[in-house]
Design an enzyme around this catalytic site. Structure first.
Site, mmCIF file in Angstrom:
data_model
loop_
_atom_site.group_PDB
_atom_site.id
_atom_site.type_symbol
_atom_site.label_atom_id
_atom_site.label_comp_id
_atom_site.label_asym_id
_atom_site.label_seq_id
_atom_site.Cartn_x
_atom_site.Cartn_y
_atom_site.Cartn_z
ATOM 1 N N ASP A 486 -79.038 49.048 14.204
ATOM 2 C CA ASP A 486 -77.690 48.933 13.642
ATOM 3 C C ASP A 486 -76.628 48.942 14.732
ATOM 4 O O ASP A 486 -75.609 48.254 14.620
ATOM 5 C CB ASP A 486 -77.421 49.998 12.573
ATOM 6 C CG ASP A 486 -77.739 51.408 13.009
ATOM 7 O OD1 ASP A 486 -78.173 51.612 14.150
ATOM 8 O OD2 ASP A 486 -77.553 52.336 12.191
ATOM 9 N N CYS A 487 -76.853 49.684 15.824
ATOM 10 C CA CYS A 487 -75.920 49.644 16.952
ATOM 11 C C CYS A 487 -75.902 48.243 17.566
ATOM 12 O O CYS A 487 -74.841 47.737 17.962
ATOM 13 C CB CYS A 487 -76.315 50.670 18.013
ATOM 14 S SG CYS A 487 -76.349 52.369 17.417
#
Length: 760
Positions: A486-487
């Site tokens: 997700d980063c």
């Protein structure tokens, strides 16, 4: 006075960086720094927190904010607006609130482009660091009198009214954290009958009233054994032979979730060595203080499976206890005797240590997180007290220290990239002129580009149980080195959007090859069911979770898929496909279709999605609706969208906002917050409804939410700190203080852009 320093490495020969320390955050006490007015401001913030500590338990993270705003001579020049009862939200009211928020957010940006922030909350992070430094003799070297004052402040300020400490700052008292914090107080020089508000006597009473530390969970038993406050025979086995298992074994390390692997790696080394620190007079005193029977008379074998009910979230299944008993009764006696101790145990210890060194080097001695950091540092000292590896570990301890009005905490690790990605997207959503936000976007763009991981882990990384990382973004900074899906998705989104803007204003766009590397990481982390794992590909057998050795976490043994990672990755790859339609087109289309199907399949019957990293169903639903909308799903063509909207509308509170208790996370069931709405959660819900085009059906719920946000803005453009909103492993909360600054701004920006508003 305390001062936050950014992107500094000093001249420490044991410190090195892959990108000149961009993103590094360190605190130092400077007796020459700060005017009397500034010192008074900090002291007042401490007193206000202490006075209200049982009402609002997370801090406002004010010390660095005071510093930055003072250094930049920040003054909020735009007057505050309020929307009265019976009045509509106008375009001007939304715009004014938005501009005031943007003014503050840009003033809080660090020179290297990121937004500093605490990320703490769990109360078992700091004590092991103190224990490690006490054992190695470096406690007074690393922590001076000013550090000690702030550590004590944090422990005192977060002691519960019953005398104990919770697993996290909002939690009920637990044996694990009460024992750890009590020992920490004693190591810092607080007497057994001393401490603010009788801290030590109250804590000791709590411990003894709840069965004494024989009832501490397994991680606590490990640390007490290391300290000499427990006998290793009172712990379940953690054999280092785990690291030399053949690949076909179900428990082969590569099949484990990375954090589980990284915690038990140094633990197994220390267990295999049966390491015990020096038995000092203090340790002997603690042996008398923490037990309800004489230390010498304790039947250690009988306490292995004991766990206080307050700590027990995941009871061990019978099969797990049988496994521990088998290892304890048969395997360990064999492996610790000649000839097996020479043939097998010594080899296993060496292989384990090789893995520790590999992980240390590939994270620049930051390691994957704070629990692992302390254990790996201690293992290096045990191997060689005067060695370079231990000195390199010491040099990175400041990276984990954070100071706020409620004292000194140990960070889980930094959230620099995570917060920066959302802050940049919030600024982009504001649609304000580039004259106003261009400089902040340029700095943020620089940080994001500098923070992308440029290479895979060193050498034959697959043999060291590591996945590709080239092209990814970490949760914190480039030196950390650990890819997160997700980063990576949020970083990729930022770079794609900024690449469409004038480079003379926002900086040069990222080279397409580096974008392709990011896409490659995301594609590699999709599972057969369409969901995205966070760090490494999922796929190990689900039954392995039966062997979860912790009592207070769930789902920690193997990697899993997550709604948030899936939703964010859909958004990133849909945007990428529009801008680079020829690159791996079929793979990306299949990825998006499978990921959207995963979101539809994992929806709860009430229409929500479980959030794994935020509280909780509100958070998960925001990510899921965003992902589905990006994949082309609409309220008209997708039942999951309709049910998601229905969930949010049903859970809206009377004041127009949303509020969800952290208890939703461990219960896995929606639990409304008592009292007023939480503004961060309100922002998530508002954006989720906007993704689902609620304004085209009935904009009233959106107006109500926006009105609450507008009327809640503070004089300086910020929003008040409320309940904790982050979580990990179902049962432990994390405090993200930047959320209150970023998300209401972002939600108001989306509201102003997408919801028709009346001009005043």
């Amino acid at each position: 006075m305390w001062r936050l320093k950014i992107a500094e490495g000093g001249n420490d020969p044991y410190l090195y960086s892959t990108n000149n320390f961009v993103g590094r955050q360190t605190w130092e006490f400077d007796s020459e720094y700060g005017t009397p007015e500034a010192i008074k401001e900090v002291e007042e913030a401490r007193q206000i927190f202490y006075k209200n500590r049982f009402q609002v338990k997370p801090c406002g993270d004010l010390l660095w904010r005071f510093q930055f705003l003072r250094e930049k001579n920040f003054k909020q020049t735009i007057p505050q607006v309020k929307v009265g009862d019976g009045e509509e939200v106008t375009y001007e009211a939304a715009s004014t609130t938005l501009k005031r928020s943007v003014n503050l957010l840009t003033a809080l940006q660090a020179d290297d482009g990121h937004w500093p922030a605490e990320i703490a909350g769990p109360q078992f992070f700091l004590p092991p660091l103190v224990f490690c430094l006490y054992i190695t003799g470096h406690l007074n070297v690393v922590f001076n009198v000013h550090h000690r004052e702030e550590i004590l402040r944090s422990i005192y300020y977060h002691q519960n009214e019953d005398g104990g400490w919770g697993l996290h700052i909002e939690g009920h008292s637990t044996m694990f954290c009460t024992a750890l914090n009590y020992i920490c107080l004693r190591m810092l020089g607080v007497g057994p009958d001393e401490g603010d508000d009788n801290a030590c006597p109250r804590a000791r009473k709590w411990i003894l009233d709840h069965g004494s530390v024989t009832h501490i969970p397994s991680w606590g038993k490990t640390w007490l054994s290391i300290l000499g406050l427990f006998d290793w025979s009172g712990s379940n086995p953690m054999p280092p032979e785990f690291w030399i298992l053949p690949t076909f074994m179900p428990m082969y390390p590569a099949k484990m979730w990375c954090y589980c692997r990284m915690v038990y790696m140094p633990m197994s080394y220390l267990y295999g060595k049966r390491f015990v620190g020096p038995i000092t007079p203090l340790i002997k005193q603690l042996r008398e203080e923490l037990f309800s029977e004489p230390f010498e008379e304790i039947k250690w074998k009988k306490v292995r499976h004991l766990c206080a009910p307050e700590d027990l979230y995941y009871p061990h299944p019978l099969i797990q206890d049988l496994m521990w008993d088998s290892l304890y009764l048969f395997t360990e006696p064999l492996l610790t005797r000649w000839p097996f101790n020479n043939l097998i145990r010594q080899k296993a210890l060496q292989v384990t240590m090789d893995h520790i060194h590999y992980e240390d080097e590939n994270s620049r001695y930051i390691t994957i997180g704070c629990v692992e950091k302390v254990l790996c540092m201690l293992a290096c000292w045990v191997e060689d007290p005067n060695g370079v590896c231990y000195k390199k570990h010491l040099a990175r301890v400041p990276d984990y220290i954070w100071i706020a009005e409620d004292g000194l905490k140990m960070q889980s690790f930094g959230s620099q990239q995570w917060d920066c990605g959302f802050a940049v997207q919030a600024l982009l959503a504001s649609n304000m002129s580039l004259d106003e936000i261009g400089p902040a976007l340029k700095k943020g763009h620089f940080f994001i580009k500098e923070s992308q991981v440029k290479d895979n882990p060193s050498g034959d990384f697959k043999s060291m149980h590591r996945h590709i990382s080239k092209g990814s973004w970490t949760f914190s900074d480039q030196d950390h080195g650990w890819q997160v899906s997700d980063c990576t998705a949020e970083g990729l989104k930022c770079c794609l959007i900024l690449s469409t803007m004038p480079p003379e204003i926002v900086g040069e766009k990222m080279d397409p090859e580096r974008l392709y590397d990011s896409v490659n990481v995301l594609l590699s982390l999709q599972s057969e069911n369409g969901g995205l794992s966070a760090w490494e590909p999922a796929g190990a057998q689900a039954w392995l979770e039966l062997l979860n050795p912790t009592e207070f976490f769930a789902d920690i043994v193997i990697e899993h898929e997550y709604v948030e990672c899936t939703g964010a990755s859909i958004q990133a790859l849909v945007l990428f496909k529009k801008m680079y339609p020829g690159h791996r087109k079929k793979e990306i289309e299949n990825f998006i279709a499978k990921a959207a199907k995963y979101l539809e399949d994992t929806q709860y019957p009430n229409g929500s999605w479980y959030g794994n990293w935020g509280v909780c169903f509100t958070y998960g639903t925001w990510f899921a609706l965003g992902g589905l909308a990006a994949a082309g799903k609409t309220y008209a063509n997708c039942a999951a969208m309709r049910k998601g909207v229905e969930f949010l509308l049903k859970s809206q509170k009377e004041d127009g906002g949303w509020g969800e208790s952290y208890v939703s996370c461990p219960k896995k069931d929606f639990v409304p917050l008592e009292g007023p709405s939480n503004l961060t959660q309100t922002a998530w819900a508002l954006m989720g409804l906007i993704y689902a085009r609620q304004m085209e059906r009935d904009p009233t719920p959106l107006h109500q939410a926006a009105k609450l946000l507008i009327n809640s803005q503070l004089e300086n453009g910020d929003f008040p700190q409320q309940e904790i909103t982050g979580v990990f492993m179902k049962n432990c909360m994390l405090h993200y203080p930047m959320y209150r600054t970023i998300y209401p701004l972002w939600a108001i920006a989306e509201y102003r852009t997408h919801v028709p508003l009346r001009l005043s």
